[in-house]
Write an enzyme that holds these catalytic residues in place. Structure first.
Site: not given
Lengths: 749, 148, 80
Positions: A77, A372-373
């Site tokens: 990604k 997560g972020q």
């Protein structure tokens, strides 16, 4: 250095052949005129450092930063980030709703409309009639600006953000156990761990660069053991020495049973228990060790195994490996524990394992929650941009803390509301009820990511609700519901700080100008502040100016990073706080004497949990409790949700990448062969999955990696949203929803 | 098989490319030289429905040796899947990856030493030493010594 | 080292199948195609004769290949 003649010839040859077919030629080789700008990946909480390659004001490439923790590695990604910057679908101009659609507007018109509407709402209905829903992807300076504007300017604590859906359980877990938020260890602990205890995390797909580091340690360490606890046999389980699959929601029993084995087999650290631990139940740290052991007696391996649908000997093995004296142990977890109605308890129980064995605060031993972020830690958690928080460890409910912030922010005493604002689900329910009439949504996609999403989509389109969305792409499942959509600058088009999982703060330098009329959220918020009459509170001309103030606000708190000047951040490849004075190297292991500058040198023990009044951590007594919604005759399967490697969150960015657009973007229903057989479906068939809240159709993927009675859907697909089905029940302490477990029925469609 | 005319030589002669050395591009004069209809750029990879199956799923049957090598190697473990190096099955498909792409994730190794990042070109073709797919390295000495 | 850009003509509709077979052909690097009957490729060989022989082998060895037409030829004498 020029390309080789051979490469030149091949490029020319290829171009010639392709043009004979009327096709575009291959990309010309790099000509050496690329500028490389130091930055950080836009995606997950691993926080990989990278360099952005710029040519002609365009992002043309990225390279991992070899001097950062990721040693130059990036996952797919991150590698494909250049493709998102100028993707079709970038929002270039402000939009204002017109009937069922939108018309283009100027910034002046759009901001005028927004300020007027917010101003009217506040004047007529009071400050609590407006709210701000922010994001763990916003830069620290942006989130700080929003927090200050709404809490000190508008004077509402209705400031919350998507970390409420993601990390609130971990936050409340750390706070209740240790006194303050955030892990005390760091990524380097991976390189020293003997035992990896991975629970509720599919690290291989959700944090690939950390998984690589774990796999490398397993190769190079001495008899390294990997334990994976997950109802599914995920890609992470490929390297597991022990994989325990269990019935969703029963992991509390497993964790208690493991602790029981540690006590029964003499694997607890008596000295550590005596010096560093207190025991508690409910919200009171007023229990004894005897009380704790009495609770554990209810969780024998056999009993827990029966509750959890796993094998008792596996629980014993996991405990023995974890507890073995002289070996280090690191726990890692993510949404499997946090996105639960008992998420805080699950977090507490993992911390318990480290506290009773003393496996904490030494290289290789630590409970390391995976974020997560990219900036949930730095911007929202540490920055205090949640409805019950103030910056850097302060809370709304504490009068002294409010007084400190009022002084720091130069506002009159009593400015800050003493009432907690609405946490996320409550905030959207307030919109539904008309209590909150104007909502600002920054850098997130609740129209896809909220649980029980149909309910809140309806709320956002409610007559009388005014929703402003700042976004880089349009349409998203949220911007399509908005009244005003403002084009936001994306990632490399703005500068600011991100703080990732391991307390590492790093500076993203601006690489390219924004597309179209897009503006950084920082600018947009300062503009809004001026129009609402609060320009004095957000007087900065750049995020760098705001940073100086942020350092002053952090100074003297347990999150003290006031030594991280902008220059230092520019030169460094990330810095770990606490870092309380310029020149301090940063802190790898928090709470450890000699490493953490906030532990007094004269402290008698090796650790001090200075976030708590008595300096001790709390082992909480937490019983097994079922999920909010269990299976029954009408809804006989469990639904769990999660992620895949190729996509991030709601895929607004990753879906723009050629290589990823057709790879795993479509959400398919993963079913165990036995369930598939019973339902009479095979690979590729369509099923209709329904919960008490909604229904959706999905293609089937039959896999024995799933578990009998369990169906898995990933969260990324905007066209087949798993959140039609999920439940918006929340953890009573953290207010985080239970995305991970609800009951569904599955039928051939 | 019946012998077929040497179209290559014929086209070279017809287009007077035979003695071309260095630069010079000319379309072959025969029927291959006219522009193709303006259809969408299509694949050199066979047409497959890539949304319902992953590369690995199909290639376990189509190219089992390669699939096995990949899965057993470092890229398999780290889930660096086919499309990372080879692109999608669309117009961006590349049968032979461009080693400049390796640099995105292996900047240290591609640059030939720690700290040397910005501006330099990849040192050489990574596949000189690293077998494709298995990515095991040939040779006795590790030129990336000291790196992870 | 001689390099040639070529268009490979195939029987109508055979483009993808032929491309799949050419993937394993040393000295042939696929660049794209129209999906139906024409493939763009780059051939590499020691000399012009090598490339001619390669092209002939492709045409002879595959019933679905009708022709290999160069659009560009370059030589890299003494280069890397």
């Amino acid at each position: 250095m020029a390309i080789s003649r051979r490469d030149f010839l091949k490029t020319a040859a290829a171009a010639s052949a392709l043009s004979a077919l009327g096709l575009p030629g291959p990309v010309a080789a790099a000509d050496g005129a690329t500028k490389w700008v130091k930055s950080v990946c836009r995606y997950c909480g691993t926080g990989c450092g990278l360099y952005v390659g710029v040519r002609d004001d365009k992002v043309v490439a990225v390279q991992g930063d070899p001097e950062n923790h990721n040693a130059g590695f990036l996952c797919v990604k991150g590698m494909l980030l250049p493709q998102i910057m100028q993707a079709p679908g970038r929002l270039l101009h402000p939009l204002v709703r017109q009937g069922d659609g939108f018309r283009q507007a100027s910034w002046e018109e759009a901001m005028g409309l927004v300020a007027a509407r917010f101003g009217d709402t506040i004047a007529k209905y009071g400050p609590d009639a407006v709210g701000f829903y922010g994001s763990g992807q916003g830069l620290t300076e942006e989130t700080y600006a929003a927090n200050k504007l709404f809490k000190a300017g508008i004077r509402t604590n209705n400031v919350d953000g998507n970390p409420r859906l993601c990390m609130a359980g971990a936050t409340a877990g750390y706070v209740s156990t240790f006194g303050k938020d955030e892990p005390m260890g760091c990524y380097e602990d991976i390189d020293h761990a003997d035992v990896f205890f991975i629970i509720g995390s599919n690290t291989a797909e959700a944090h690939p660069i950390l998984f690589r580091r774990i796999a490398r340690r397993k190769e190079t360490g001495r008899n390294v053991k990997v334990i994976v606890i997950d109802p599914r046999r995920t890609a992470t389980a490929r390297i597991a020495d022990l994989h325990i699959a269990f019935t969703p929601g029963t992991d509390l029993a497993i964790l208690n049973a493991m602790a029981g084995v540690l006590f029964a087999e003499g694997l607890v650290d008596e000295a550590f228990l005596r010096d560093h631990v207190t025991f508690g139940e409910g919200a009171e740290p007023s229990r004894s060790r005897t009380d704790y052991e009495r609770l554990l007696a209810d969780y024998t391996p056999a009993k827990a195994a029966a509750m959890a649908g796993c094998r008792a000997e596996d629980i014993v093995q996991a405990a023995r490996w974890f507890g073995e004296k002289g070996r280090t142990a690191i726990s890692m977890w993510c949404m499997g524990l946090n996105q639960r109605a008992r998420g805080v308890w699950a977090n507490n129980l993992v911390h318990n394992l480290h506290l009773v064995t003393g496996k904490i605060g030494v290289p290789g031993s630590t409970p390391l929650s995976l974020t997560g972020q990219p900036n949930a830690c730095g911007g929202v958690r540490d920055g205090g941009a949640l409805s019950h928080l103030l910056p850097f460890g302060r809370v709304v409910a504490n009068e002294k803390h409010r007084g400190e912030m009022e002084k720091l922010w130069s506002v009159p005493a009593g400015t800050l509301s003493p009432k907690n604002g609405f946490a996320t689900i409550d905030l959207f329910r307030a919109v539904e009820e008309g209590k909150v009439k104007s909502l600002w949504v920054m850098c997130t996609n609740p129209g896809q990511s909220l649980p029980n999403v149909d309910r809140y989509r309806k709320a956002m389109r409610r007559e009388g609700a005014f929703v402003v969305v700042t976004e880089a792409f349009h349409p998203t499942r949220t911007s399509e519901l908005a009244d005003v959509v403002l084009p936001a600058a994306l990632w490399a088009e703005k500068e600011g700080v991100y703080g990732c999982t391991e307390r590492r703060y790093q500076l993203l330098e601006k690489s390219v100008p924004p597309q179209g009329e897009a503006r950084p959220d920082f600018d947009i918020l300062c503009d809004l502040a001026r129009r609402l009459g609060h320009g004095k509170l957000l007087p900065w001309k750049s995020p760098e100016e705001a940073w100086a103030e942020i350092l002053a606000v952090a100074k003297g708190t347990p999150y003290d990073f006031s030594g991280m000047t902008r220059d230092r951040l520019r030169e460094a490849h990330g810095l770990l706080w606490p870092l309380p004075v310029e020149g301090h190297p940063g802190t790898k292991r928090r709470y450890v004497k000699g490493e953490d500058p906030l532990v007094p040198a004269a402290h008698p023990q090796r650790m001090k949990f200075y976030g708590r009044p008595d300096g001790k951590a709390v082992v909480w007594l937490r019983p097994q409790k079922p999920p909010e919604e269990v299976t029954d005759a009408a809804y006989p399967l469990y639904l769990t949700t999660g992620r895949v490697l190729e996509h991030w969150h709601t895929a607004t960015m990753t879906s723009r990448c050629k290589e990823l657009a057709h790879t795993n973007l479509e959400t398919v229903a993963e079913l165990h062969p036995q369930d598939a057989a019973r339902l009479g479906v095979k690979d590729g068939d369509t099923v209709r999955i329904a919960s008490r809240r909604g229904a959706e159709k999905f293609a089937v993927k039959v896999t024995d990696a799933s578990r009998v009675g369990l169906v898995f859907l990933h969260m990324h697909d905007p066209d087949r949203m798993c959140n039609h089905l999920t439940i918006d029940a929340v953890d009573p302490i953290s207010r985080q929803p239970e995305f991970k477990i609800c009951a569904v029925k599955v039928e051939r469609a | 098989m019946r012998a077929k005319p040497n179209t290559f030589r014929t086209a070279l002669v017809a287009a007077a490319l035979f003695s071309a050395a260095g630069l010079g591009a000319a379309c072959a004069g025969s029927r291959g030289g006219s522009k193709a209809p303006a259809s969408r750029a299509s694949v050199a990879h066979p047409q497959v429905d890539a949304s319902s199956q992953s590369c690995a799923g199909c290639h376990a049957d189509a190219t089992p040796q390669i699939a096995k090598e990949w899965e057993a190697g470092r890229h398999g473990l780290s889930l660096v899947r086919c499309y990372v190096c080879h692109g999608s099955t669309g117009a961006d498909f590349r049968a032979r990856p461009d080693t400049a792409g390796c640099r995105s994730c292996h900047s240290l190794q591609a640059m030939g030493g720690p700290g040397a990042v910005a501006g330099a070109e990849p040192r050489s073709d990574c596949f000189t030493c690293h077998a494709p797919h298995a990515l095991s390295a040939k040779g006795k000495t590790n030129p990336h010594a000291g790196l992870r | 080292m001689v390099v040639a850009g070529v268009v490979i003509e195939t029987v109508a509709g055979a483009g993808a199948r032929v491309a799949a077979r050419l993937l394993r052909e040393p000295g042939v690097e696929l660049q794209g195609g129209d999906g139906a009957r024409r493939i763009a490729a780059v051939l590499e060989g020691r000399s012009g004769e090598t490339l001619e022989a390669l092209a002939q082998r492709l045409v002879d060895g595959d019933d679905e290949i009708l022709g290999v037409y160069p659009t560009f030829v370059g030589s890299d004498e003494g280069g890397s």
